[in-house]
Design an enzyme around this catalytic site. Structure first.
Site, PDB file in Angstrom:
ATOM      1  CB  CYS A   1      -4.232   6.028  10.889  1.00  0.00           C
ATOM      2  SG  CYS A   1      -4.803   4.643   9.891  1.00  0.00           S
TER       3      CYS A   1
ATOM      4  NE  ARG B   1      -7.037   4.333   4.887  1.00  0.00           N
ATOM      5  CZ  ARG B   1      -6.084   4.781   5.722  1.00  0.00           C
ATOM      6  NH1 ARG B   1      -6.333   4.885   7.015  1.00  0.00           N
ATOM      7  NH2 ARG B   1      -4.887   5.077   5.262  1.00  0.00           N
TER       8      ARG B   1
ATOM      9  NE  ARG C   1       0.083  10.133  10.004  1.00  0.00           N
ATOM     10  CZ  ARG C   1      -0.281   9.086   9.251  1.00  0.00           C
ATOM     11  NH1 ARG C   1      -1.480   8.561   9.409  1.00  0.00           N
ATOM     12  NH2 ARG C   1       0.521   8.574   8.366  1.00  0.00           N
TER      13      ARG C   1
ATOM     14  CG  ASP D   1       2.964   1.120   9.650  1.00  0.00           C
ATOM     15  OD1 ASP D   1       3.255   1.352   8.468  1.00  0.00           O
ATOM     16  OD2 ASP D   1       2.725   2.002  10.478  1.00  0.00           O
TER      17      ASP D   1
ATOM     18  CE  LYS E   1      -1.708   1.548   4.063  1.00  0.00           C
ATOM     19  NZ  LYS E   1      -1.279   2.935   4.298  1.00  0.00           N
ATOM     20  CG  ASN E   2       2.408   2.464   3.478  1.00  0.00           C
ATOM     21  OD1 ASN E   2       1.246   2.814   3.246  1.00  0.00           O
ATOM     22  ND2 ASN E   2       2.813   2.116   4.679  1.00  0.00           N
TER      23      ASN E   2
END
Ligand code: EPZ
Length: 454
Positions: free
Chosen positions: A137, A434, A142, A326, A39-40
């Site tokens: 999230c 997600r 952030r 993560d 995903k990243n």
């Protein structure tokens, strides 16, 4: 109704939206799952296609909602997105890039942080960009100060508006010397996606070097970029005038692979993760072994299981090649079943232990120290924002009614419910799609006992 890619429907329950699960725990998860592109990386490679004068193809794209969000944002900016020439591939044609309407951006940006990475490519293509308030999230403040400081150094004009941020660069963008205060993944990607077409050379110091960053550099080099990676987190980028499209297979999702590994340990099961590779997971595998886990490295993946009783460990999350932030949430579920005390120092985000409230409600013995704790020699330099969690085990978990707070917390809650005795109701599980493709199907394939009830 099906979740992205999931075939598991609502068991015929009219009106169920795939947001609430009834889970009966106590069964070890057994079987195999396959992981696709990260995903990243995938979401960033999609943005990079904006920089090309010709179409790009990205392979091993997971069917997750973050991909759908970026796809909509690209289409809002005039990029034609089609299925590629093989299953799981997407084709991006950026030849008609145009400004998108703010409402459209707002409508699609929603829960994602990716819009901030559109800045560089849109400034190069259109001389302007608009970024709405960002989602993502809720695991910390952030901020995006590193991003905006870098963009200003490239010569962009940054206007903060009530509805978001407008950027302009009427004289184009030029190379810059940038030293990041912290090796931020997002800010490094921002610099890469901007510097590749800026006039002159950019020197980036204290850069992030995650495998997803290296894969993004590979994508950009395929497009015609000149990027060299020097020792000590230094990246040099020589700007070029034009870039073409790319054809790239995304690096596998090491976060999803680590999640299923922790699920095997927590439920005392055995899971083969098809597509997982050792080099990107070295640090995770070390910690898994220290915690009493066992793994088998195979050509096409990695098999995970317990290697006996689980043992308490001390973990410090960190930037790559350290233990990835993560990975800590799923691992903590397994550590509730370990003999003795574990300590997890979260040094990347300031608010990433919220998910433990539900685990404590299920019977776990976890104490969160909101300002961190000082315990013995530390490998990672202490950060003001860090927190720590002390987990003492093993403690039997029991079913409860819990609500998912964020992506990785959500995955952990489902695994905790599968580890627990009795039935749990897990709410707001939609957020898990997600970052985890075909989540319900994979759970069912591993023998999980659950129903979608709402
Ligand atoms: C990426 O987030 C990942 N997200 C995160 O994964 C991952 O946890 C993180 O990198 C660290 O590896 C995506 O790639 C979409 P950062 P990012 O910039 O880029 C501070 C998941 O679950 N910071 O490296 O947002 C920031 O607040 C997600 O898949 C500033 O202070 O992470 C944080 O404390 C969650 N100012 C730290 O740096 C800035 O301008 C690391 O953030 C930028 C960051």
């Amino acid at each position: 109704m099906t979740l992205l890619g999931d075939t598991i429907t609502t068991g015929g329950l009219k009106g169920a939206r795939g947001e609430i699960l009834a889970i009966r725990g106590g069964q070890p998860l057994r079987g195999s799952v396959s992981v696709k592109g990260a995903k990243n990386l995938v979401t960033k490679a999609m943005v990079a296609s904006l920089l090309g004068e010709s179409p790009s193809i990205l392979r091993d794209v997971p069917g997750i909602s973050d991909v759908a969000v970026v796809r909509s944002l690209l289409e809002a900016h005039g990029v034609r997105v089609d299925d590629g020439d093989e299953p799981g591939s997407l084709r991006f044609d950026p030849r008609d890039v145009e400004s998108a309407h703010m409402e459209e951006i707002d409508a699609h940006a929603g829960a994602s942080r990716i819009p901030i990475l559109f800045c560089g490519p849109l400034l190069h293509r259109l001389g302007q960009a608009f970024i709405p308030d960002l989602g993502g999230c809720r695991i910390g403040d952030r901020p995006i100060d590193f991003h905006l400081d870098a963009l200003r150094k490239f010569g962009a004009n940054v206007d903060k508006l009530p509805s978001g941020i407008r950027l302009t660069a009427k004289d184009g963008l030029h190379g810059a010397s940038i030293h990041l205060p912290y090796p931020s993944v997002g800010a490094t990607e921002q610099v890469l996606l901007t510097a590749v077409r800026a006039s002159g050379v950019t020197e980036l110091r204290n850069a992030a070097i995650e495998p997803e960053i290296m894969d993004l550099i590979a994508v950009l080099q395929k497009m015609g970029a000149i990027i060299s990676y020097e020792p000590n987190r230094v990246i040099l980028i020589e700007g070029v005038e034009k870039l073409s499209g790319y054809d790239h297979r995304a690096v596998f999702d090491r976060n999803e692979a680590a999640s299923w590994a922790s699920a095997a340990l927590a439920t005392d099961g055995e899971i083969f993760v098809d597509g997982a590779k050792q080099p990107e997971m070295l640090t995770f595998l070390n910690v898994l072994r220290k915690a009493g886990g066992d793994f088998d490295i195979r050509e096409d993946g990695i098999l995970f299981r317990r290697g006996g009783d689980l043992r308490g460990v001390t973990v410090e999350t960190d930037v790559h090649p350290g233990f990835m932030t993560d990975w800590q949430q799923p691992l903590i579920v397994a550590l509730t079943q370990a003999q003795g005390t574990s300590i997890v120092h979260e040094t990347v985000y300031e608010n990433r232990f919220g998910f433990t409230d539900a685990l404590i409600k299920m019977g776990a013995d976890i104490t969160v120290h909101p300002h961190g704790i000082q315990d013995g020699p530390r490998r990672v330099p202490r950060r003001n924002l860090e927190q720590a969690a002390v987990i003492t085990g093993p403690t039997p978990l029991r079913g409860a009614d819990i609500t998912v707070p964020d992506l990785r917390g959500g995955y952990s809650h489902v695994i905790a419910a599968l580890t627990a005795e009795g039935e749990s109701t897990v709410r707001n599980v939609g957020i898990i799609s997600r970052g985890y493709e075909k989540f319900f199907d994979k759970l069912a394939g591993l023998g999980a006992d659950f129903d979608v009830i709402g």
